[in-house]
Design an enzyme around this catalytic site. Sequence first.
Site, PDB file in Angstrom:
ATOM      1  N   LYS A 241      61.125 -32.519  47.390  1.00 11.79           N
ATOM      2  CA  LYS A 241      61.799 -31.574  48.263  1.00 11.79           C
ATOM      3  C   LYS A 241      62.567 -30.567  47.425  1.00 11.79           C
ATOM      4  CE  LYS A 241      64.848 -31.048  52.182  1.00 11.79           C
ATOM      5  NZ  LYS A 241      65.632 -31.678  53.228  1.00 11.79           N
TER       6      LYS A 241
ATOM      7  N   ASP B  95      69.990 -36.236  62.156  1.00 14.03           N
ATOM      8  CA  ASP B  95      68.732 -35.562  62.488  1.00 14.03           C
ATOM      9  C   ASP B  95      67.643 -36.595  62.767  1.00 14.03           C
ATOM     10  OD1 ASP B  95      67.017 -33.458  62.975  1.00 14.03           O
ATOM     11  OD2 ASP B  95      66.458 -33.210  60.877  1.00 14.03           O
TER      12      ASP B  95
ATOM     13  N   GLY C 173      55.473 -29.481  54.123  1.00 18.69           N
ATOM     14  CA  GLY C 173      56.500 -29.327  55.149  1.00 18.69           C
ATOM     15  C   GLY C 173      57.477 -28.236  54.760  1.00 18.69           C
TER      16      GLY C 173
ATOM     17  N   VAL D 203      58.981 -28.953  51.304  1.00 17.93           N
ATOM     18  CA  VAL D 203      58.539 -30.239  50.765  1.00 17.93           C
ATOM     19  C   VAL D 203      57.123 -30.098  50.227  1.00 17.93           C
ATOM     20  CG1 VAL D 203      58.205 -32.693  51.229  1.00 17.93           C
ATOM     21  CG2 VAL D 203      59.984 -31.429  52.452  1.00 17.93           C
TER      22      VAL D 203
ATOM     23  N   GLY E 141      61.329 -26.409  56.159  1.00 23.04           N
ATOM     24  CA  GLY E 141      62.456 -26.360  57.079  1.00 23.04           C
ATOM     25  C   GLY E 141      63.378 -25.224  56.715  1.00 23.04           C
TER      26      GLY E 141
END
Length: 441
Positions: free
Chosen positions: A95, A201, A75, A82, A77
């Site tokens: 992370k 979020d 992942g 991640v 962002g």
Amino acid sequence: MRPDPHSIITRLDEVELTDVSTETSEASSSVWHRRTLTADDLLQMLLDENAEPKALPLYLLEEITNYFSDDQEIGRGSIAVVYKGMLGNVTVAVKKLSGYLSERSFHQEVECLMKAKHKNIIRFLGYCSDTRGEMLSYKGKLVMADVQQRLLCFELLPRGSLSDYIIYASGGFEWRTRYKIIEGICQGLNYLHQNRILHLDLNPENILMDDNMVPKIGDFCLLTCFSQQQTHATRLAGRMGYMPPEYFNGTLTFQTDIYSLGVIIMEMLTGKKGYCDVEYILESWSNRIDMSLELEQVRVCAKIGIECTDFNPVRRPTIHHIIDRLVECDPFENEKSGELHHAAALIKDVSGIDTDGWGSRKIATALNKTWCIERAGKSCKISEDEVSRLVNDADKYEVKLDKDACLKVSRQMLQVYDFRAHVKKLLKGCVLRAKEAYEAE
């Protein structure tokens, strides 16, 4: 007699060698201490639900992610990447924060994550804050610069995120599963808000599912902690489509999360974001549901979703009110509530303590104390220290049952018909509820 120069130099060399040897030994000891934490240790932490999050060395996180290999990336962002960390056949999420984050902000993130312990919250395993000096090119010159590494480690759930399962009402989960997922999300959010933590979020990507399809909230640390005096935040975060109108003014409150929750509930009902009429939602589910009770649950959830997404934050319901309405429509929860109040009547009869007006949480705490003393009296599986801690937890709720009264209550309870079939399940549930109540304080 004065020493000659050669003798002085020899003695000084001996002192220097001794000091260097001592420093090297101390440094080696320090490095060895830091390097004793292994992947096996992290695996044991993951398997032990009571293990506390720890400071994790950078070398360990590098090792389990194959030095943050692209192949391990799961992942990405705006503020972090991640990675999947391998602990044998078990995986965790690591992370790696990118960009500048002050030491104070990082400490606040870690503090928030360490407070969030609940069955519907992603489990936080540890953190790493590492600074190394590296030679970097700057304006054509090599300069020594401090390079910060900030990392967080979490459990990684096998069933993916809720976004993988939200589809239109004509397919996917049966209603009962969806209803339990909605309840679980609400319970997790309630726990965060009780601990003065905003999510900011909340969306299906940040709700992960375990093997039993139990939802766990986690956004990998975009949490914001409030002090007891704070009621608003100005930190912008969140995904478009899940944030309320006031988000664009930069003023965020607990009701911001309620709006996001409402959008998710509507997606669970319809497979899409946005307003839908209650009757339309009921009609879309009527072909799949035969029981009037389940259709009533759909109606209640639809109304909650609509109320949560009201543009006026003042008109949105609180998370406590939402959970109360969901529990009222859950026959199993109502059955448990009835049994708990029956237990309160037994406590009153045996001990003389006035239990009128006790809430389920306080009754559960009393039963927790009763159950632990009963078990401690029959076996050595619970230590005296554990019993004392649980008794003190109960006393915190002014449950002043002494040991004799606890034993009488537990033995009478076993003689009551309503408890014969459910006693083990009930008492285990009570223990969990009592511990959650205690941790929520």
